[in-house]
Design an enzyme around this catalytic site. Structure first.
Site, PDB file in Angstrom:
ATOM      1  N   LEU A  36       0.833  -1.211   0.000  1.00  0.00           N
ATOM      2  CA  LEU A  36       0.000   0.000   0.000  1.00  0.00           C
ATOM      3  C   LEU A  36       0.866   1.260   0.000  1.00  0.00           C
ATOM      4  O   LEU A  36       0.791   2.091   0.908  1.00  0.00           O
ATOM      5  CB  LEU A  36      -0.990  -0.008   1.183  1.00  0.00           C
ATOM      6  CG  LEU A  36      -2.042  -1.105   1.151  1.00  0.00           C
ATOM      7  CD1 LEU A  36      -2.969  -1.030   2.360  1.00  0.00           C
ATOM      8  CD2 LEU A  36      -2.875  -1.072  -0.137  1.00  0.00           C
ATOM      9  N   THR A 134       7.530  -4.990 -18.862  1.00  0.00           N
ATOM     10  CA  THR A 134       7.113  -3.854 -19.677  1.00  0.00           C
ATOM     11  C   THR A 134       7.860  -3.809 -21.004  1.00  0.00           C
ATOM     12  O   THR A 134       8.967  -4.353 -21.122  1.00  0.00           O
ATOM     13  CB  THR A 134       7.392  -2.558 -18.876  1.00  0.00           C
ATOM     14  OG1 THR A 134       7.255  -1.425 -19.737  1.00  0.00           O
ATOM     15  CG2 THR A 134       8.814  -2.518 -18.324  1.00  0.00           C
ATOM     16  N   ASP A 135       7.268  -3.110 -21.974  1.00  0.00           N
ATOM     17  CA  ASP A 135       7.963  -2.903 -23.254  1.00  0.00           C
ATOM     18  C   ASP A 135       9.168  -1.966 -23.100  1.00  0.00           C
ATOM     19  O   ASP A 135      10.033  -1.909 -23.975  1.00  0.00           O
ATOM     20  CB  ASP A 135       6.998  -2.360 -24.321  1.00  0.00           C
ATOM     21  CG  ASP A 135       6.294  -1.064 -23.947  1.00  0.00           C
ATOM     22  OD1 ASP A 135       6.557  -0.532 -22.854  1.00  0.00           O
ATOM     23  OD2 ASP A 135       5.475  -0.578 -24.757  1.00  0.00           O
ATOM     24  N   GLU A 136       9.198  -1.197 -21.999  1.00  0.00           N
ATOM     25  CA  GLU A 136      10.260  -0.186 -21.861  1.00  0.00           C
ATOM     26  C   GLU A 136      11.647  -0.806 -21.730  1.00  0.00           C
ATOM     27  O   GLU A 136      12.650  -0.114 -21.926  1.00  0.00           O
ATOM     28  CB  GLU A 136       9.984   0.716 -20.651  1.00  0.00           C
ATOM     29  CG  GLU A 136       8.645   1.391 -20.760  1.00  0.00           C
ATOM     30  CD  GLU A 136       8.541   2.698 -19.998  1.00  0.00           C
ATOM     31  OE1 GLU A 136       9.552   3.199 -19.503  1.00  0.00           O
ATOM     32  OE2 GLU A 136       7.413   3.213 -19.908  1.00  0.00           O
ATOM     33  N   TYR A 160      13.582   3.494 -14.141  1.00  0.00           N
ATOM     34  CA  TYR A 160      12.475   2.529 -14.048  1.00  0.00           C
ATOM     35  C   TYR A 160      12.708   1.350 -14.985  1.00  0.00           C
ATOM     36  O   TYR A 160      12.651   0.183 -14.579  1.00  0.00           O
ATOM     37  CB  TYR A 160      11.139   3.215 -14.392  1.00  0.00           C
ATOM     38  CG  TYR A 160      10.029   2.236 -14.724  1.00  0.00           C
ATOM     39  CD1 TYR A 160       9.455   1.449 -13.734  1.00  0.00           C
ATOM     40  CD2 TYR A 160       9.576   2.082 -16.045  1.00  0.00           C
ATOM     41  CE1 TYR A 160       8.454   0.521 -14.050  1.00  0.00           C
ATOM     42  CE2 TYR A 160       8.579   1.162 -16.358  1.00  0.00           C
ATOM     43  CZ  TYR A 160       8.020   0.385 -15.355  1.00  0.00           C
ATOM     44  OH  TYR A 160       7.043  -0.528 -15.671  1.00  0.00           O
ATOM     45  N   LYS A 164      13.337  -2.652 -14.132  1.00  0.00           N
ATOM     46  CA  LYS A 164      12.484  -3.739 -14.626  1.00  0.00           C
ATOM     47  C   LYS A 164      13.314  -4.739 -15.441  1.00  0.00           C
ATOM     48  O   LYS A 164      13.113  -5.954 -15.343  1.00  0.00           O
ATOM     49  CB  LYS A 164      11.349  -3.182 -15.490  1.00  0.00           C
ATOM     50  CG  LYS A 164      10.291  -2.403 -14.753  1.00  0.00           C
ATOM     51  CD  LYS A 164       9.510  -3.209 -13.727  1.00  0.00           C
ATOM     52  CE  LYS A 164       8.589  -4.243 -14.349  1.00  0.00           C
ATOM     53  NZ  LYS A 164       7.749  -4.922 -13.318  1.00  0.00           N
ATOM     54  N   ASN A 189       1.802   0.211 -22.773  1.00  0.00           N
ATOM     55  CA  ASN A 189       1.079   1.126 -21.870  1.00  0.00           C
ATOM     56  C   ASN A 189      -0.368   0.691 -21.648  1.00  0.00           C
ATOM     57  O   ASN A 189      -1.136   0.596 -22.602  1.00  0.00           O
ATOM     58  CB  ASN A 189       1.029   2.536 -22.454  1.00  0.00           C
ATOM     59  CG  ASN A 189       2.339   3.253 -22.323  1.00  0.00           C
ATOM     60  OD1 ASN A 189       3.338   2.822 -22.899  1.00  0.00           O
ATOM     61  ND2 ASN A 189       2.363   4.341 -21.577  1.00  0.00           N
ATOM     62  N   TYR A 217       4.358  16.783 -22.635  1.00  0.00           N
ATOM     63  CA  TYR A 217       5.817  16.901 -22.558  1.00  0.00           C
ATOM     64  C   TYR A 217       6.427  17.080 -23.961  1.00  0.00           C
ATOM     65  O   TYR A 217       6.058  16.361 -24.913  1.00  0.00           O
ATOM     66  CB  TYR A 217       6.440  15.637 -21.959  1.00  0.00           C
ATOM     67  CG  TYR A 217       6.068  15.314 -20.526  1.00  0.00           C
ATOM     68  CD1 TYR A 217       5.396  16.224 -19.704  1.00  0.00           C
ATOM     69  CD2 TYR A 217       6.407  14.074 -19.975  1.00  0.00           C
ATOM     70  CE1 TYR A 217       5.068  15.903 -18.396  1.00  0.00           C
ATOM     71  CE2 TYR A 217       6.077  13.747 -18.662  1.00  0.00           C
ATOM     72  CZ  TYR A 217       5.410  14.665 -17.882  1.00  0.00           C
ATOM     73  OH  TYR A 217       5.080  14.345 -16.589  1.00  0.00           O
ATOM     74  N   TYR A 353       5.528  19.366 -11.383  1.00  0.00           N
ATOM     75  CA  TYR A 353       5.354  20.589 -12.165  1.00  0.00           C
ATOM     76  C   TYR A 353       6.516  21.547 -11.906  1.00  0.00           C
ATOM     77  O   TYR A 353       7.014  22.200 -12.829  1.00  0.00           O
ATOM     78  CB  TYR A 353       4.029  21.261 -11.826  1.00  0.00           C
ATOM     79  CG  TYR A 353       2.824  20.592 -12.446  1.00  0.00           C
ATOM     80  CD1 TYR A 353       2.273  21.060 -13.630  1.00  0.00           C
ATOM     81  CD2 TYR A 353       2.254  19.467 -11.860  1.00  0.00           C
ATOM     82  CE1 TYR A 353       1.179  20.431 -14.207  1.00  0.00           C
ATOM     83  CE2 TYR A 353       1.164  18.840 -12.423  1.00  0.00           C
ATOM     84  CZ  TYR A 353       0.632  19.323 -13.601  1.00  0.00           C
ATOM     85  OH  TYR A 353      -0.446  18.687 -14.165  1.00  0.00           O
TER      86      TYR A 353
END
Ligand code: NAD
Ligand code: DAU
Length: 360
Positions: A36, A134-136, A160, A164, A189, A217, A353
């Site tokens: 959590l 992930t594809d990343e 990240y 992974k 995604n 971005y 931001y």
């Protein structure tokens, strides 16, 4: 498939998967281990189809003793490992937690699985460790490059993606060295219900509803391969049921919009479904902001392997999925409001931001 340990099952994809699994597998019991963190919430697990077959365990996957106890006490025979730090922007500003959870946490689970399943005589059969990736990990594509295949070399670009990739390598290594029975899926995604609004699609929906600006971005021409989360859950369950051990599969939505096109589509949907909004037309809220450092330009998945071997392809078109997602966020105001009020969410938005020289 009887006693299933789902890690990270209080997060976005994990909670959708728990719901999907309980619906489609009447004989499993799900043990849902989740720390959590800011990204996990028990609110994501309300209205489970058969709550008696779900046990929530509050804990950290890095806690080796705890993880070993879970394997022993609940006689786990299948692991579906979602738990991770998942937001690329956060990994750029504060990578530590990514290395801890994604690398050491996966290591701790692999060790526990090895001890429970393999370090005994005879070793357990009919067990499996399924790793969600992930594809990343494959890096970034140029506009005319073919999509990523399962044998595309790894080239992760963000902290990240690197964490992974490290976890994927550990899973393969445990398979190769110790014979740990595993499967692995690399997905593009996801979007849909219960996604934490730090990610592009829910962030844009919620900002637009409040009349806040929509931060795109760089030039907004980056390309992602979007998949509705329920389609991802279906693909995972198919892999668990049918895929041979030691295999990996790419999963993707088969679409290639730019980020700007995604944001414009969401604005147009909102113009239609909230006709009295004072913020119409929502496209005027779009603002180009400083780019993400090291921003990957394009991802695309070749899903030939999972389609031909297991017969999977996505059921939702992007247009259907985006509309369903907007409707879900409109219909779940309480869930949204609870997140908006959370101090950790407000703090992140301000920090993110500020890094871009903007104010929310
Ligand atoms: P999420 O951030 O929404 O949820 C992550 C969950 O893991 C949360 O419930 C969090 O509390 C839990 N968690 C984090 N650290 C933990 C720890 N140390 N111990 C126990 N629980 C912990 O993530 P998501 O978007 O649902 O992604 C789930 C998995 O799918 C991740 O492994 C991610 O890399 C992978 N993935 C995500 C996408 C995507 O588009 N979201 C695409 C491909 C793969
Ligand atoms: O590709 C799979 C990955 O997709 C998963 O492994 C990650 O866990 C998941 O977070 C997601 O990573 P992305 O970085 O692609 O997702 P995100 O929603 O953060 O951003 C999608 C694109 O939109 C990306 O090119 C950055 C851009 N973006 C994002 C935000 C939050 C913006 O232009 N503005 C924004 O405010």
């Amino acid at each position: 498939m009887k006693n299933v340990l789902v890690t990270g099952g209080a997060g976005f994809i994990g909670s959708n998967f728990v719901r999907y699994l309980l619906t489609h597998e009447p004989n499993v019991h799900v043990y849902n281990l989740d720390a959590l963190t800011y990204a996990g919430s028990l609110e994501n697990l309300r209205d489970l189809p058969d709550p008696n077959r779900h046990t929530f365990l509050h804990g950290n996957i890095c806690d080796q003793a705890l993880v070993e106890r879970v394997f022993r006490d609940y006689e786990i025979d299948l692991v579906v490992h979602f738990a991770a730090e998942s937001h690329v922007d956060r990994s750029i500003f504060e990578p530590d937690a990514f290395i801890q959870t994604n690398v050491f946490g996966t290591f701790s689970l692999l060790e526990a699985a090895k001890r429970a399943w393999l370090d005994r005589s005879p070793p357990s059969s009919e067990v499996r460790f399924h790793h969600i990736s992930t594809d990343e990990v494959f890096g970034s594509l140029h506009p005319d490059d073919p999509p990523f295949r399962e044998d595309t070399p790894y080239a992760p670009n963000s902290p990240y993606a690197a964490s992974k990739a490290a976890s994927d390598h550990l899973v393969r290594a445990y398979g190769h060295t110790y014979g740990l029975p595993y499967t692995l899926t690399n997905c593009s995604n996801n979007y849909g219900p219960y996604q934490f609004p730090e990610k592009l699609i829910p962030l844009m929906i919620l900002n637009a509803l409040e009349g806040k600006f929509l931060p795109v971005y760089g030039d907004g021409k980056q390309v992602r391969d979007w998949l509705y989360v329920e389609d991802h859950c279906e693909a995972i369950l198919l892999v668990l049921r049918q895929a041979p051990l030691g295999e990996s599969y790419n999963i993707g939505g088969g679409n290639q919009p730019t980020n700007l096109e995604i944001v414009e589509s969401l604005c147009d949907i909102l113009d239609e479904v909230v006709p009295n909004s004072p913020h119409k037309p929502h496209r005027r809220l779009i603002r180009f902001v400083a780019d993400r450092p090291g921003h990957d330009r394009r991802y695309a998945m070749d899903i030939t392997k999972i389609s031909t071997q297991l017969g999977w392809k996505p059921k939702h078109t992007l247009a259907e999925g985006l509309l369903a997602t907007v409707q879900w966020y409109l219909e779940n105001e309480e869930w949204v409001e609870a997140i908006r009020q959370r101090g950790d969410f407000k703090a992140w938005m301000q920090q993110n931001y500020a890094q871009r020289g903007e104010r929310p």
